[in-house]
Each structure stands twice: as structure tokens, then as C-alpha cells.
Scaffold this motif. Structure first.
Motif, PDB file in Angstrom:
ATOM      1  N   GLU A  22       0.849  -1.193   0.000  1.00  0.00           N
ATOM      2  CA  GLU A  22       0.000   0.000   0.000  1.00  0.00           C
ATOM      3  C   GLU A  22       0.880   1.237   0.000  1.00  0.00           C
ATOM      4  N   GLY A  23       0.502   2.226  -0.786  1.00  0.00           N
ATOM      5  CA  GLY A  23       1.223   3.486  -0.748  1.00  0.00           C
ATOM      6  C   GLY A  23       2.150   3.706  -1.916  1.00  0.00           C
ATOM      7  N   SER A  24       1.856   3.121  -3.073  1.00  0.00           N
ATOM      8  CA  SER A  24       2.698   3.378  -4.238  1.00  0.00           C
ATOM      9  C   SER A  24       2.520   4.805  -4.732  1.00  0.00           C
ATOM     10  N   ASP A  25       1.338   5.371  -4.483  1.00  0.00           N
ATOM     11  CA  ASP A  25       1.068   6.756  -4.860  1.00  0.00           C
ATOM     12  C   ASP A  25       0.827   7.565  -3.590  1.00  0.00           C
ATOM     13  N   ALA A  26       1.625   8.595  -3.379  1.00  0.00           N
ATOM     14  CA  ALA A  26       1.544   9.366  -2.133  1.00  0.00           C
ATOM     15  C   ALA A  26       0.213  10.073  -1.981  1.00  0.00           C
ATOM     16  N   ARG A  27      -0.318  10.637  -3.050  1.00  0.00           N
ATOM     17  CA  ARG A  27      -1.581  11.373  -2.952  1.00  0.00           C
ATOM     18  C   ARG A  27      -2.725  10.452  -2.555  1.00  0.00           C
ATOM     19  N   THR A  28      -2.799   9.294  -3.200  1.00  0.00           N
ATOM     20  CA  THR A  28      -3.855   8.336  -2.872  1.00  0.00           C
ATOM     21  C   THR A  28      -3.716   7.845  -1.437  1.00  0.00           C
ATOM     22  N   LEU A  29      -2.477   7.593  -1.007  1.00  0.00           N
ATOM     23  CA  LEU A  29      -2.244   7.118   0.350  1.00  0.00           C
ATOM     24  C   LEU A  29      -2.679   8.155   1.377  1.00  0.00           C
ATOM     25  N   LEU A  30      -2.295   9.406   1.183  1.00  0.00           N
ATOM     26  CA  LEU A  30      -2.636  10.452   2.138  1.00  0.00           C
ATOM     27  C   LEU A  30      -4.140  10.707   2.174  1.00  0.00           C
ATOM     28  N   THR A  31      -4.790  10.642   1.019  1.00  0.00           N
ATOM     29  CA  THR A  31      -6.242  10.843   0.971  1.00  0.00           C
ATOM     30  C   THR A  31      -6.974   9.738   1.721  1.00  0.00           C
ATOM     31  N   ALA A  32      -6.574   8.480   1.477  1.00  0.00           N
ATOM     32  CA  ALA A  32      -7.220   7.350   2.154  1.00  0.00           C
ATOM     33  C   ALA A  32      -6.956   7.390   3.652  1.00  0.00           C
ATOM     34  N   ALA A  33      -5.718   7.683   4.043  1.00  0.00           N
ATOM     35  CA  ALA A  33      -5.390   7.737   5.467  1.00  0.00           C
ATOM     36  C   ALA A  33      -6.145   8.860   6.164  1.00  0.00           C
ATOM     37  N   ALA A  34      -6.270  10.011   5.511  1.00  0.00           N
ATOM     38  CA  ALA A  34      -7.007  11.126   6.107  1.00  0.00           C
ATOM     39  C   ALA A  34      -8.479  10.777   6.279  1.00  0.00           C
ATOM     40  N   ALA A  35      -9.067  10.086   5.284  1.00  0.00           N
ATOM     41  CA  ALA A  35     -10.475   9.688   5.381  1.00  0.00           C
ATOM     42  C   ALA A  35     -10.693   8.717   6.540  1.00  0.00           C
ATOM     43  N   ILE A  36      -9.797   7.745   6.677  1.00  0.00           N
ATOM     44  CA  ILE A  36      -9.923   6.772   7.763  1.00  0.00           C
ATOM     45  C   ILE A  36      -9.703   7.442   9.114  1.00  0.00           C
ATOM     46  N   TRP A  37      -8.722   8.339   9.196  1.00  0.00           N
ATOM     47  CA  TRP A  37      -8.430   9.023  10.454  1.00  0.00           C
ATOM     48  C   TRP A  37      -9.596   9.909  10.887  1.00  0.00           C
ATOM     49  N   LEU A  38     -10.166  10.662   9.962  1.00  0.00           N
ATOM     50  CA  LEU A  38     -11.300  11.526  10.292  1.00  0.00           C
ATOM     51  C   LEU A  38     -12.529  10.717  10.672  1.00  0.00           C
ATOM     52  N   THR A  39     -12.760   9.616   9.963  1.00  0.00           N
ATOM     53  CA  THR A  39     -13.892   8.753  10.318  1.00  0.00           C
ATOM     54  C   THR A  39     -13.684   8.155  11.700  1.00  0.00           C
ATOM     55  N   ASN A  40     -12.439   7.851  12.032  1.00  0.00           N
ATOM     56  CA  ASN A  40     -12.133   7.318  13.356  1.00  0.00           C
ATOM     57  C   ASN A  40     -12.468   8.333  14.447  1.00  0.00           C
ATOM     58  N   VAL A  41     -12.220   9.605  14.178  1.00  0.00           N
ATOM     59  CA  VAL A  41     -12.586  10.659  15.123  1.00  0.00           C
ATOM     60  C   VAL A  41     -14.103  10.679  15.336  1.00  0.00           C
ATOM     61  N   ILE A  42     -14.854  10.580  14.241  1.00  0.00           N
ATOM     62  CA  ILE A  42     -16.319  10.573  14.341  1.00  0.00           C
ATOM     63  C   ILE A  42     -16.809   9.331  15.075  1.00  0.00           C
ATOM     64  N   VAL A  43     -16.204   8.187  14.772  1.00  0.00           N
ATOM     65  CA  VAL A  43     -16.608   6.926  15.404  1.00  0.00           C
ATOM     66  C   VAL A  43     -16.485   7.002  16.927  1.00  0.00           C
TER      67      VAL A  43
END
Length: 246
Positions: A126-147
Motif C-alpha cells: 500500500e502506498g505506491s502513490d503518495a496522494r492516494t495514500l494520504l487521501t485514504a489515510a485522512a479519510a480513515i483518520w477523520l472517520t475514526n474521530v467521528i466513530v
């Protein structure tokens, strides 16, 4: 003689005051006082935000079929939204059960994505593309805050309905307003926005900030959230450094 009688009366009066003070019941804590029930607009907006973030994730990080859990979350949200207007005990129980189910569903969806992301980062797949990796990680991190905000909101003192009715003997979270009542309204109660703030600061500082957990479950839950946030951020930063450095 008159002085002795006067002194005796003063002592008796003082003794009566002490006895009255000893028999007087302690003032009821502010969190035991009934208040008006909280609106669910903020919770609904947060859940909609979590659903949107889940739909933005790459297909490889989503729970399959990708539409299942988001659709279930939206269905539960629609069923639960009219709940605060109901006052019957049975309806209140169903509302609480549905709210916990909704929080659990969002947790499963985001937990699944977080596990896949962390596993992919550890294995290097995972993480061959930095933009895709950062976008996915940010989405999961923010959802974790809401959870975790949902869990704090649903569990503190038995949930929003129990908090409004002042049922619990002791709070699970100690907010600054509960310690300094002169700084806020007399009927102040934490709302979902307060728990969202607690969740966000815990996810960024990896520890409590201004609001302290008191019960064991609250401490454990905050510890789990801090650990998840730390793992995501540490692995994503390390992988991003490798990508940009390479």
C-alpha cells in the motif's frame, strides 16, 4: 448573671446551627439535574460525513460489497432521527439500541478499512502513490474521530437521554464546565460537539487534554483511539517519507 445567660444562649444557638448543617443534605450534583433533550442534527451531520468519507475510499480498502455498510448506516440514521420526540420508555430503549448499533456499524466499516491500510503499509503493498495514500489515510483518520465521538456520546452517563434525565450517579467524563459552573449556564450539559472535540484532541495529542476520563471504560476507549491514531499516522508518515525520498 446576665452575661452568663447570654453566653449560654449564644452557645445553644451555635449548637443548633451545627446540628442543622449536619442534618442538611448535600447539594445535588449539577449532572443529576434534568435538562432538555439534545437535538440530533449534529450527530446526523457527523454520520453523513462518515458515510461520505467511506465512499471516498479506494475499493481495495472498503468492506465488500462497498455499498452495504454505508446503506445500513443511512437506514439506521433515518429510523433514529425522529426518536428524540418520543418519550415512552420502550421507544427510548429502541432509540438507544439503534444508536449503539449505528455506532457499531460505522466502527466495523472504518475498522475494516484501517486494518487493510495498516496491513498494506506493513507489507509494502500500500502506498505506491503518495496522494492516494494520504487521501485514504485522512479519510480513515477523520472517520475514526467521528466513530469514537459517537461512542463517547452514546456511553457517557448512559447516553443522551439518560444524561437529560439526570439518572447517572457519577459522570464518565469530567468537562471543564462541570468544574466551573460560574463560567457557563446552570443547566449546561455536554452535547455531541463536545464529544467530537474530545475525540479530535485525543486523536491528535494521543492523550486527554481538557476533558478527563473518569470511568475505566472511558480510559480504555480513549487509549484504544490514541493507539489507532498513532499507528495510522506513524505508518503513513514513514511510508510517505520513503515515497518522497525514493
Amino acid at each position: 448573671m446576665n452575661e452568663e445567660v447570654g453566653s449560654l444562649h449564644e452557645r445553644l444557638a451555635r449548637l443548633e446551627q451545627l446540628l442543622t448543617a449536619a442534618q442538611r443534605k448535600p447539594a445535588e450534583p449539577a449532572w443529576r439535574r434534568p435538562t432538555s433533550r439534545e437535538s440530533r442534527w449534529a450527530v446526523s451531520a457527523a454520520v453523513l460525513g462518515a458515510v461520505a468519507l467511506q465512499l471516498l475510499l479506494p475499493e481495495r480498502l472498503a468492506f465488500h460489497p462497498e455499498w452495504l455498510l454505508p446503506a445500513l448506516e443511512l437506514l439506521l440514521l433515518v429510523l433514529l432521527f425522529p426518536g428524540p420526540r418520543a418519550r415512552k420508555r420502550r421507544t427510548t430503549s429502541l432509540l438507544r439500541g439503534g444508536g449503539l448499533t449505528l455506532a457499531g456499524t460505522v466502527s466495523v466499516a472504518n475498522g475494516w478499512s484501517a486494518v487493510l491500510l495498516i496491513r498494506g503499509l506493513v507489507r509494502g503493498s500500500e502506498g505506491s502513490d503518495a496522494r492516494t495514500l494520504l487521501t485514504a489515510a485522512a479519510a480513515i483518520w477523520l472517520t475514526n474521530v467521528i466513530v469514537f465521538a459517537l461512542w463517547y456520546w452514546e456511553w457517557d452517563r448512559g447516553g443522551p437521554v439518560a444524561r437529560a434525565e439526570g439518572i447517572a450517579d457519577y459522570p464518565d467524563f469530567l468537562f471543564p464546565q462541570m468544574q466551573s459552573r460560574e463560567l457557563t449556564q446552570a443547566d449546561w450539559e455536554p452535547a455531541f460537539a463536545d464529544y467530537l472535540y474530545v475525540s479530535f484532541t485525543n486523536a491528535t495529542a494521543f492523550s486527554p487534554t481538557d476533558t478527563m476520563p473518569l470511568s475505566r471504560w472511558a480510559k480504555l476507549l480513549m487509549g484504544v483511539q490514541a493507539l489507532i491514531s498513532l499507528l495510522i499516522l506513524a505508518l503513513v508518515v514513514a511510508r510517505s517519507v520513503n515515497i518522497f525520498g525514493g
